[in-house]
Write a protein that holds these residues in place. Sequence first.
Motif, PDB file in Angstrom:
ATOM      1  N   LEU A 131      12.295   1.485  -1.985  1.00 37.38           N
ATOM      2  CA  LEU A 131      11.176   2.426  -2.094  1.00 37.38           C
ATOM      3  C   LEU A 131      11.143   3.086  -3.462  1.00 37.38           C
ATOM      4  CD1 LEU A 131      11.103   4.177   1.407  1.00 37.38           C
ATOM      5  CD2 LEU A 131       9.725   2.276   0.571  1.00 37.38           C
ATOM      6  N   VAL A 132      12.323   3.257  -4.074  1.00 40.72           N
ATOM      7  CA  VAL A 132      12.368   3.815  -5.430  1.00 40.72           C
ATOM      8  C   VAL A 132      11.639   2.887  -6.391  1.00 40.72           C
ATOM      9  CG1 VAL A 132      13.900   4.443  -7.339  1.00 40.72           C
ATOM     10  CG2 VAL A 132      14.509   5.082  -5.004  1.00 40.72           C
ATOM     11  N   GLY A 133      11.811   1.588  -6.192  1.00 41.01           N
ATOM     12  CA  GLY A 133      11.115   0.620  -7.026  1.00 41.01           C
ATOM     13  C   GLY A 133       9.619   0.613  -6.810  1.00 41.01           C
ATOM     14  N   GLN A 134       9.177   1.249  -5.714  1.00 40.05           N
ATOM     15  CA  GLN A 134       7.744   1.318  -5.403  1.00 40.05           C
ATOM     16  C   GLN A 134       7.145   2.683  -5.733  1.00 40.05           C
ATOM     17  OE1 GLN A 134       7.138  -0.049  -1.335  1.00 40.05           O
ATOM     18  NE2 GLN A 134       8.722  -1.599  -1.583  1.00 40.05           N
ATOM     19  N   GLY A 135       7.884   3.478  -6.508  1.00 46.83           N
ATOM     20  CA  GLY A 135       7.321   4.731  -6.996  1.00 46.83           C
ATOM     21  C   GLY A 135       7.819   5.988  -6.316  1.00 46.83           C
ATOM     22  N   LEU A 136       8.798   5.857  -5.414  1.00 43.85           N
ATOM     23  CA  LEU A 136       9.332   7.042  -4.737  1.00 43.85           C
ATOM     24  C   LEU A 136      10.498   7.620  -5.529  1.00 43.85           C
ATOM     25  CD1 LEU A 136       9.249   8.778  -2.067  1.00 43.85           C
ATOM     26  CD2 LEU A 136      11.112   7.310  -1.270  1.00 43.85           C
ATOM     27  N   ALA A 137      10.493   8.925  -5.747  1.00 46.84           N
ATOM     28  CA  ALA A 137      11.622   9.612  -6.370  1.00 46.84           C
ATOM     29  C   ALA A 137      12.483  10.216  -5.263  1.00 46.84           C
ATOM     30  CB  ALA A 137      11.141  10.698  -7.308  1.00 46.84           C
ATOM     31  N   LEU A 138      13.794  10.146  -5.422  1.00 50.18           N
ATOM     32  CA  LEU A 138      14.726  10.625  -4.401  1.00 50.18           C
ATOM     33  C   LEU A 138      15.537  11.798  -4.923  1.00 50.18           C
ATOM     34  CD1 LEU A 138      16.324   7.459  -2.721  1.00 50.18           C
ATOM     35  CD2 LEU A 138      15.063   9.284  -1.572  1.00 50.18           C
ATOM     36  N   ARG A 139      15.706  12.797  -4.059  1.00 48.86           N
ATOM     37  CA  ARG A 139      16.624  13.905  -4.316  1.00 48.86           C
ATOM     38  C   ARG A 139      17.495  14.053  -3.075  1.00 48.86           C
ATOM     39  NH1 ARG A 139      14.551  12.803  -8.280  1.00 48.86           N
ATOM     40  NH2 ARG A 139      13.502  14.101  -9.862  1.00 48.86           N
ATOM     41  N   SER A 140      18.798  14.083  -3.283  1.00 48.64           N
ATOM     42  CA  SER A 140      19.713  14.101  -2.138  1.00 48.64           C
ATOM     43  C   SER A 140      20.613  15.325  -2.175  1.00 48.64           C
ATOM     44  CB  SER A 140      20.567  12.830  -2.136  1.00 48.64           C
ATOM     45  OG  SER A 140      21.369  12.767  -0.985  1.00 48.64           O
ATOM     46  N   SER A 141      20.858  15.890  -0.996  1.00 49.41           N
ATOM     47  CA  SER A 141      21.782  17.015  -0.848  1.00 49.41           C
ATOM     48  C   SER A 141      22.805  16.667   0.222  1.00 49.41           C
ATOM     49  CB  SER A 141      21.027  18.289  -0.436  1.00 49.41           C
ATOM     50  OG  SER A 141      20.049  18.633  -1.391  1.00 49.41           O
TER      51      SER A 141
END
Length: 298
Positions: free
Chosen positions: A112-122
């Motif tokens: 999904l990151v390759g499809q334009g989604l940015a991820l933030r993880s806690s």
Amino acid sequence: MDLALLRTFVTVHRAGSFTRAAALLGLSQPAVTSQIRTLERQLGRPLFLRKARGVTPTTIGDELAHRAAPHLDALIEITEAELDEESGVRTLHLAGPPEFTSMRALPALTDLVGQGLALRSSFFTSAEETLEGLAAGHHDLALTTARPRGGLLSATPLCDEEHVLVAAPRWAGRLGPGSLRHKGPVVLDQLPVVEVHESLPLVSRYWAAVFESRPAVAGTVIVPDLRAVLECAVAGAGLAVLPRYLCERALERGEVVALLDPPVPPLRTYFLAVRTGTLALPRIARAHEWLLRAAADW
């Protein structure tokens, strides 16, 4: 009818508390109380019954929530979609235990990151803390071993995690063949234990499921990360209870051995939790679906 009043009402209905709703909305509690009273005056009916801890919706309150919530969620979806288009970035905030999130969830979301989604993880070691952050709006999705209660959050079972009792080969050799089968916890309680907390949560759960008893030992090494627990067990610090996915390679390489092979291994269920209504948002719905699909192979 004022949409702001309806939004406050739906938030209180889901949160079950004026105080919690106020925190979610960024308002003071008196402001939330005032808005609910205004809506009740407009409708001519009470919407909530006040109790010592929180509130309970009346029949009219439940009916209004079921009718209004889907439309409010749709409006939020439209608003957020427009914001995503304007910024060009869709960011997903994910929360969960450090080991499971790092080794399972994040790799599963890389497409999904390759499809334009940015991820933030806690990362959180406490399920309660994870769910509180989700309820407060700090996260979009939460991985947790506790099913949330109330209407504010909803959860879907994600996968079952098998727990394995392991130790370095030298400890298994000292125990001797058949000793565990006949003496079980009496023998194991003589060994040092590596755990994530002084309360021995994983060992205690394993003992209860397999031996129907409590461990009679204290932790020898306490470290709040299961990956560190594995490394300590490999180094010979003592026995440990670990998720199979985490120790599978160490078992295959012979760095640790399974001390028992119970007919019904202890399991722990993971849930994928969201704030009620937010699955209407495309970025959350897609990540939610992606994780459920990936978990079928876990």
